[in-house]
Design an enzyme around this catalytic site. Structure first.
Site, PDB file in Angstrom:
ATOM      1  N   GLY A 278       0.778  -1.222   0.000  1.00  0.00           N
ATOM      2  CA  GLY A 278       0.000   0.000   0.000  1.00  0.00           C
ATOM      3  C   GLY A 278       0.812   1.275   0.000  1.00  0.00           C
ATOM      4  O   GLY A 278       0.258   2.367   0.137  1.00  0.00           O
ATOM      5  N   GLU A 320       4.775  -6.000   1.435  1.00  0.00           N
ATOM      6  CA  GLU A 320       4.293  -6.433   0.124  1.00  0.00           C
ATOM      7  C   GLU A 320       4.034  -5.253  -0.819  1.00  0.00           C
ATOM      8  O   GLU A 320       2.894  -5.015  -1.216  1.00  0.00           O
ATOM      9  CB  GLU A 320       2.994  -7.223   0.304  1.00  0.00           C
ATOM     10  CG  GLU A 320       3.125  -8.378   1.267  1.00  0.00           C
ATOM     11  CD  GLU A 320       1.805  -9.086   1.527  1.00  0.00           C
ATOM     12  OE1 GLU A 320       1.806 -10.315   1.526  1.00  0.00           O
ATOM     13  OE2 GLU A 320       0.787  -8.398   1.727  1.00  0.00           O
ATOM     14  N   GLY A 322       3.494  -3.420  -4.128  1.00  0.00           N
ATOM     15  CA  GLY A 322       3.198  -3.738  -5.524  1.00  0.00           C
ATOM     16  C   GLY A 322       3.393  -2.474  -6.340  1.00  0.00           C
ATOM     17  O   GLY A 322       4.372  -2.307  -7.078  1.00  0.00           O
ATOM     18  N   ARG A 323       2.474  -1.526  -6.136  1.00  0.00           N
ATOM     19  CA  ARG A 323       2.518  -0.247  -6.832  1.00  0.00           C
ATOM     20  C   ARG A 323       3.873   0.444  -6.679  1.00  0.00           C
ATOM     21  O   ARG A 323       4.404   0.991  -7.648  1.00  0.00           O
ATOM     22  CB  ARG A 323       1.418   0.647  -6.246  1.00  0.00           C
ATOM     23  CG  ARG A 323       1.301   2.032  -6.830  1.00  0.00           C
ATOM     24  CD  ARG A 323       0.446   2.931  -5.902  1.00  0.00           C
ATOM     25  NE  ARG A 323      -0.644   2.199  -5.321  1.00  0.00           N
ATOM     26  CZ  ARG A 323      -1.859   2.107  -5.850  1.00  0.00           C
ATOM     27  NH1 ARG A 323      -2.133   2.754  -6.950  1.00  0.00           N
ATOM     28  NH2 ARG A 323      -2.801   1.396  -5.253  1.00  0.00           N
ATOM     29  N   TYR A 364     -11.322   5.115  -9.353  1.00  0.00           N
ATOM     30  CA  TYR A 364     -10.872   5.683  -8.072  1.00  0.00           C
ATOM     31  C   TYR A 364     -10.738   7.198  -8.116  1.00  0.00           C
ATOM     32  O   TYR A 364     -10.211   7.778  -7.180  1.00  0.00           O
ATOM     33  CB  TYR A 364      -9.491   5.129  -7.687  1.00  0.00           C
ATOM     34  CG  TYR A 364      -9.386   3.641  -7.677  1.00  0.00           C
ATOM     35  CD1 TYR A 364     -10.157   2.882  -6.795  1.00  0.00           C
ATOM     36  CD2 TYR A 364      -8.510   2.986  -8.525  1.00  0.00           C
ATOM     37  CE1 TYR A 364     -10.045   1.508  -6.779  1.00  0.00           C
ATOM     38  CE2 TYR A 364      -8.393   1.607  -8.507  1.00  0.00           C
ATOM     39  CZ  TYR A 364      -9.171   0.873  -7.631  1.00  0.00           C
ATOM     40  OH  TYR A 364      -9.050  -0.478  -7.621  1.00  0.00           O
ATOM     41  N   CYS A 391     -17.243   4.108 -25.542  1.00  0.00           N
ATOM     42  CA  CYS A 391     -18.605   4.630 -25.570  1.00  0.00           C
ATOM     43  C   CYS A 391     -19.109   4.798 -24.150  1.00  0.00           C
ATOM     44  O   CYS A 391     -19.954   4.030 -23.668  1.00  0.00           O
ATOM     45  CB  CYS A 391     -19.498   3.685 -26.353  1.00  0.00           C
ATOM     46  SG  CYS A 391     -18.942   3.558 -28.043  1.00  0.00           S
ATOM     47  N   GLU A 392     -18.543   5.777 -23.476  1.00  0.00           N
ATOM     48  CA  GLU A 392     -18.803   5.970 -22.054  1.00  0.00           C
ATOM     49  C   GLU A 392     -18.240   7.335 -21.707  1.00  0.00           C
ATOM     50  O   GLU A 392     -17.059   7.596 -21.957  1.00  0.00           O
ATOM     51  CB  GLU A 392     -18.073   4.829 -21.298  1.00  0.00           C
ATOM     52  CG  GLU A 392     -17.738   5.084 -19.863  1.00  0.00           C
ATOM     53  CD  GLU A 392     -18.960   5.136 -18.973  1.00  0.00           C
ATOM     54  OE1 GLU A 392     -19.828   4.250 -19.100  1.00  0.00           O
ATOM     55  OE2 GLU A 392     -19.048   6.066 -18.166  1.00  0.00           O
ATOM     56  N   TYR A 421      -1.580  -1.641 -11.845  1.00  0.00           N
ATOM     57  CA  TYR A 421      -3.042  -1.643 -11.919  1.00  0.00           C
ATOM     58  C   TYR A 421      -3.587  -1.000 -13.187  1.00  0.00           C
ATOM     59  O   TYR A 421      -4.711  -0.495 -13.194  1.00  0.00           O
ATOM     60  CB  TYR A 421      -3.660  -1.002 -10.657  1.00  0.00           C
ATOM     61  CG  TYR A 421      -3.147  -1.650  -9.387  1.00  0.00           C
ATOM     62  CD1 TYR A 421      -3.524  -2.953  -9.071  1.00  0.00           C
ATOM     63  CD2 TYR A 421      -2.260  -0.991  -8.546  1.00  0.00           C
ATOM     64  CE1 TYR A 421      -3.023  -3.574  -7.933  1.00  0.00           C
ATOM     65  CE2 TYR A 421      -1.762  -1.602  -7.409  1.00  0.00           C
ATOM     66  CZ  TYR A 421      -2.155  -2.897  -7.100  1.00  0.00           C
ATOM     67  OH  TYR A 421      -1.655  -3.509  -5.983  1.00  0.00           O
TER      68      TYR A 421
HETATM   69  C1  LIG Z   1      -2.988  -5.200  -3.131  1.00  0.00           C
HETATM   70  C2  LIG Z   1      -2.195  -5.800  -2.046  1.00  0.00           C
HETATM   71  C3  LIG Z   1      -0.867  -5.449  -1.885  1.00  0.00           C
HETATM   72  C4  LIG Z   1      -0.175  -4.432  -2.742  1.00  0.00           C
HETATM   73  O1  LIG Z   1      -0.725  -3.174  -2.636  1.00  0.00           O
HETATM   74  P1  LIG Z   1       0.051  -1.934  -3.323  1.00  0.00           P
HETATM   75  O2  LIG Z   1      -0.842  -0.789  -3.070  1.00  0.00           O
HETATM   76  O3  LIG Z   1       0.186  -2.261  -4.761  1.00  0.00           O
HETATM   77  O4  LIG Z   1       1.375  -1.854  -2.651  1.00  0.00           O
HETATM   78  C5  LIG Z   1      -0.148  -6.067  -0.894  1.00  0.00           C
HETATM   79  N1  LIG Z   1      -0.712  -7.001  -0.091  1.00  0.00           N
HETATM   80  C6  LIG Z   1      -1.995  -7.363  -0.226  1.00  0.00           C
HETATM   81  C7  LIG Z   1      -2.555  -8.395   0.676  1.00  0.00           C
HETATM   82  C8  LIG Z   1      -2.784  -6.784  -1.200  1.00  0.00           C
HETATM   83  O5  LIG Z   1      -4.064  -7.135  -1.315  1.00  0.00           O
END
Ligand SMILES: *Cc1c(COP(=O)(O)O)cnc(C)c1O
Length: 463
Positions: A278, A320, A322-323, A364, A391-392, A421
């Site tokens: 996150g 964890e 991701g982004r 979002y 078309c939106e 994403y």
């Molecule tokens: C989506 C998610 C992440 C990654 O979130 P980011 O905002 O991309 O860092 C990590 N752990 C869990 C369990 C998630 O669902």
């Protein structure tokens, strides 16, 4: 995922009050390094390059729309996270942000672990050779078949999300003659959104088992009794696009509180905690994310302090992102099709993609930046809304941004920070063909996910 921090209601460009327009940037040709990937640059002649390659040439070779992923930047971010957390912690890349076999290989080489949350993500991870013990399986409703494949492959952990799943995973593992390492996903009563977090008394969401009211403690009780499970820890994920660590602070305190309860009740010190992902990135020049080492230092300090207070040994920490790894490493390149000025309202710039390659703005209310990249311009700034071809009417890519007033059909514009994403949430709405992902490094470009074709669409349509 979360909405961005904008309050509901009309936004500045919806009402255009005199004197309240966002300030145009000082130089429309400048590319802010905070929002563009590491190797993106505009040279003295005005040519924009990524990985040493001219974006105009890339558009000719690979077409538009397309995502260009900066491999050096991706690897550098992996290393930054790994080094920030050090050998006593694990960094799991959240595959849902963007996953392909090339990405899995980079992660494996850079010594990251990998979160997956479906059979499809699991098979991609395994196909690209990620060692199973470095994979974690997530999800609030994993199928029996997905769990069985994960157990069979020997994934390092399954994060269990419900009482039923505790029994399900135990049963499947036992049948396979295995003992599956699991963590329990808990909700700590904290929801983090961008610049603020909200602490609620109880969590009303589909993920996890609430600490409040004792469901999480009950899950621990049940998991500890089952032979098919090796309960190794507790998992919490509080939100997305978070810019400070105060939400994690509350989460860590509450998770450590559960570990202390577990020790008191069962005489067991669970060895791991996972604080989830996150962590925020810069989508516009206004965003100011923390560096991995700052986050690592803060999280470690919080966990150490809380454990000391509870008299617990410090468990192995995992995170964890991701982004924060893939988001900043890619941009989407589009060709401008039309420029429509609505006098007194705004100018709509239509591109050859849209909500099918970037749903985040519609979903979002996400903010993005945009720049003209096929040439420089000395024209006046023009407040623009970049829209797609679907078309939106909610098909908006960039809600409000300045582009030069001489923008014309055929110009190439790029939207940075689309690595996370966007491709992973891409759709075939209007039978759009999902764009390719092209990895760029040291003067070489290579398609890692090819462009969809009409044959691909027709292959699924069995008539
Ligand atoms: C989506 C998610 C992440 C990654 O979130 P980011 O905002 O991309 O860092 C990590 N752990 C869990 C369990 C998630 O669902």
């Amino acid at each position: 995922m979360s909405r961005s921090a904008h309050p509901a209601g009309p936004r500045y460009a919806d009402v255009l009050p005199e004197g309240h327009h966002p300030a145009p940037p000082a130089d429309l040709n400048a590319l802010d390094p905070r929002v563009w990937s590491r190797t993106v640059a505009r040279d003295a002649a005005g040519t924009v390059t990524v990985g040493g390659l001219d974006v105009g040439h890339l558009a000719e070779e690979f077409g538009t729309p397309a995502y260009f992923l900066d491999e050096d930047d991706f690897r550098a971010r992996c290393r930054a996270w790994r080094e920030a957390f050090g050998p006593d912690a694990d960094v799991f890349y959240a595959g849902k942000a963007f996953l392909s076999r090339a990405v899995v290989r980079w992660l494996a080489e850079e010594e990251l672990n990998l979160d997956v949350c479906s059979g499809g993500e699991l098979s991609t991870a395994l196909a690209a050779g990620m060692p199973a013990e470095r994979i974690a399986l997530h999800g609030n409703n994993k199928s029996t078949e997905e769990i069985a494949r994960a157990v069979e492959a020997g994934v390092g952990r399954i994060v269990v999300d419900s009482f039923q799943e505790i029994v399900r995973v135990a049963h499947i593992a036992q049948k396979a003659g295995k003992r599956q390492r699991v963590q329990i996903r808990v909700t700590v009563g904290v929801e983090a959104h961008t610049h603020e977090f909200i602490a609620t008394a109880h969590e009303d969401q589909k993920f996890g088992l609430p600490l409040a009211g004792g469901q999480a403690a009950e899950a621990v009780r049940r998991a500890l009794k089952l032979d098919g499970l090796e309960l190794v820890g507790v998992h919490s994920h509080i939100g997305s696009q978070i810019f400070d660590t105060s939400g994690f602070e509350v989460a860590a305190r509450r998770v450590v509180g559960l570990l202390a309860e577990v020790r008191d009740e069962h005489g067991v010190e669970l060895p791991e905690i996972d604080l989830g992902g996150g962590l925020g990135i810069a989508y516009t020049s206004e965003d100011d994310p923390r560096e991995p080492h700052e986050i690592a230092t803060a999280l470690r300090a919080i966990v150490e302090r809380e454990c000391a207070a509870a008299g617990l040994a410090v468990p192995r920490l995992s995170v964890e992102p991701g982004r924060a790894i893939v988001g900043p490493t890619a941009f989407t390149l589009y060709e401008v099709g039309t420029v429509k000025e609505l006098p007194g309202l705004r100018t709509y710039v239509s591109v050859d993609g849209g909500m099918s390659d970037n749903i985040r703005t519609a979903l979002y209310d996400a903010d993005y930046s945009v720049a003209l990249v096929s040439r420089t311009s000395t024209a006046e700034p023009m407040l623009s809304r970049v829209v797609g071809k679907h078309c939106e009417s909610g098909d908006i890519v960039v809600r409000d941004a300045f582009l030069p007033a001489d923008l014309a059909p055929g110009d190439l514009i790029a939207v940075p920070a689309t690595g996370a994403y966007c491709r992973s949430m891409a759709s075939n709405y209007n039978h759009a063909l999902r764009p390719p992902v092209v990895a760029v490094k040291d003067g070489t470009a290579r398609v890692i996910v090819r462009r969809e074709t009409e044959e691909d669409l027709l292959r699924l349509d069995v008539g």
